[in-house]
Design an enzyme around this catalytic site. Structure first.
Site, PDB file in Angstrom:
ATOM      1  N   ARG A 180      66.563  26.376  63.492  1.00 38.47           N
ATOM      2  CA  ARG A 180      65.932  25.061  63.513  1.00 38.47           C
ATOM      3  C   ARG A 180      66.160  24.421  62.149  1.00 38.47           C
ATOM      4  NH1 ARG A 180      61.947  28.601  65.789  1.00 38.47           N
ATOM      5  NH2 ARG A 180      61.482  28.128  67.979  1.00 38.47           N
ATOM      6  N   LYS A 202      58.474  29.119  63.724  1.00 40.81           N
ATOM      7  CA  LYS A 202      57.228  28.464  64.121  1.00 40.81           C
ATOM      8  C   LYS A 202      56.064  29.438  64.049  1.00 40.81           C
ATOM      9  CE  LYS A 202      58.831  24.751  67.172  1.00 40.81           C
ATOM     10  NZ  LYS A 202      58.735  24.178  68.531  1.00 40.81           N
ATOM     11  N   HIS A 274      69.914  19.420  65.582  1.00 37.12           N
ATOM     12  CA  HIS A 274      69.280  20.264  66.605  1.00 37.12           C
ATOM     13  C   HIS A 274      70.275  20.652  67.690  1.00 37.12           C
ATOM     14  CE1 HIS A 274      65.822  22.104  68.460  1.00 37.12           C
ATOM     15  NE2 HIS A 274      66.114  21.528  69.619  1.00 37.12           N
ATOM     16  N   ARG A 277      71.976  23.860  67.031  1.00 41.32           N
ATOM     17  CA  ARG A 277      71.195  25.024  67.474  1.00 41.32           C
ATOM     18  C   ARG A 277      71.503  25.313  68.940  1.00 41.32           C
ATOM     19  NH1 ARG A 277      66.312  28.039  67.054  1.00 41.32           N
ATOM     20  NH2 ARG A 277      64.821  27.760  68.749  1.00 41.32           N
ATOM     21  N   HIS A 300      62.159  32.089  70.131  1.00 38.54           N
ATOM     22  CA  HIS A 300      61.331  31.506  71.193  1.00 38.54           C
ATOM     23  C   HIS A 300      60.166  32.441  71.505  1.00 38.54           C
ATOM     24  CE1 HIS A 300      64.854  28.897  72.892  1.00 38.54           C
ATOM     25  NE2 HIS A 300      64.211  28.304  71.906  1.00 38.54           N
ATOM     26  N   TYR A 309      69.359  28.056  79.037  1.00 39.59           N
ATOM     27  CA  TYR A 309      70.774  28.301  78.771  1.00 39.59           C
ATOM     28  C   TYR A 309      71.469  29.008  79.934  1.00 39.59           C
ATOM     29  CZ  TYR A 309      69.496  26.768  74.170  1.00 39.59           C
ATOM     30  OH  TYR A 309      69.028  26.001  73.130  1.00 39.59           O
TER      31      TYR A 309
END
Length: 340
Positions: A180, A202, A274, A277, A300, A309
């Site tokens: 990110r 995150k 982004h 990524r 994630h 994906y």
């Protein structure tokens, strides 16, 4: 995390819990605050407690646990209906915003569910959770845009200028590690351990990523040219440094990516930092990386986020079938004369 004087204490306590215990970012906590503030304003307006007050000026400092105990599941669904219809009309939006609205409503559901779960299970201020059965709206996910291998190479080969070693290294890490933008900006020199790099994702969750040969070479080529950063607490030790000797900012990274996308002959309106990524994730998945490993690489929390994906491969396979030169061939029936 700073508290808001315009917010009731019960909400400030929840936001502090999100930030300190759950490890949510300040950005996420602030978004939850905005969603819950809108919810409380809506409830007060519906109950005639804010007559003649513009919606965006309805105060919520008087919201307490007694008021919250009166809230029902029907109130929550009415609020979601409001965000889908009344708010849409208020903003003069058109139907092209429907996808964004469903995503926004999903976040509001997440904010409400988290808040009431906190009041019930953690703060023990509610004996039962009135909205525990509140469902998430369906969100239509579009396939992420990504660069092909040839486009990625063209992007890397477009790098030039006085900071070409830094910029090339940034692009290489994006395309190989799927970082990110915020994660890349937060990297420190000390995060590099031979062929591994420590990434703070995150919720302040750490993950260690392996660096392939191309990334190691790019880092080694960049470090001798790295600008010595200012010695302040934030910039000291930063891996990527701006010409002002500060830790590189997200806006700077986003700008330089757009610049090189244009220089590579690609459309900067379609691709961004982004999207690099997405490119890394797509290329890894298409070349045999399993979905669970890809989830760990991307950081994630939920594998469902990574599952998008898998649909890229489905779309590519469908496209391949349609491009077969025999795809439109129609069988011609023989006439009776041909059979004789």
């Amino acid at each position: 995390m700073k508290t808001d004087k315009q917010s009731p204490q019960i909400l400030n306590d929840f936001l502090a819990y999100l930030y300190t215990v759950k490890g949510k970012s300040q950005k996420t906590a602030h978004e939850y605050y905005l969603d819950l503030r809108m919810f409380f304003r809506f409830i007060k307006q519906q109950r005639g407690l804010a007559d003649d007050i513009p919606f965006d000026e309805i105060p919520i400092t008087d919201i307490d646990i007694e008021f919250i105990r009166t809230i029902t599941l029907s109130d929550a669904y009415a609020f979601l209906m409001y965000t889908a219809q009344d708010r849409l009309k208020h903003n003069n939006s058109d139907h092209s915003d429907v996808g964004l609205l469903s995503t926004s409503r999903a976040r509001k559901v997440s904010a409400l569910r988290s808040f009431f779960k906190y009041l019930t299970d953690k703060a023990h201020l509610l004996s039962h959770n009135p909205i525990q059965n509140l469902e998430y709206p369906s969100v239509r996910r579009s396939l992420p845009k990504y660069l092909t291998v040839d486009e990625s190479i063209a992007l890397l080969e477009s790098v030039d200028g006085p900071y070409k070693e830094r910029d090339y290294c940034i692009l290489m890490l994006f395309l190989n590690c799927g970082l990110r933008v915020s994660e890349l900006c937060g990297l420190n020199v000390s995060d590099i351990k031979e062929n591994q790099i420590r990434v703070l994702g995150k919720g302040n969750k750490e993950r260690m990523l392996y660096l392939n040969e191309a990334c190691v070479d790019a880092i080694n080529a960049y470090l001798p040219h790295r600008v010595e950063p200012n010695k302040d607490s934030d910039s000291a030790g930063a891996l990527f440094v701006s010409r002002q000797k500060n830790r590189i900012r997200k806006t700077t990274v986003e700008h330089l990516v757009k610049k090189y996308i244009a220089q590579a002959g690609l459309d900067p309106s379609k691709f961004s930092a982004h999207k690099l990524r997405h490119t890394a994730a797509t290329l890894m998945y298409k070349n045999g990386v399993d979905i669970r490993t890809l989830q760990d690489v991307l950081g994630h929390e939920n594998v469902n986020t990574t599952m998008i994906y898998t649909h890229i491969n489905d779309a590519n396979m469908k496209d391949a079938a349609s491009k077969n030169p025999l795809s439109s061939y129609k069988h011609k029936k023989k006439s009776s004369e041909d059979d004789e």
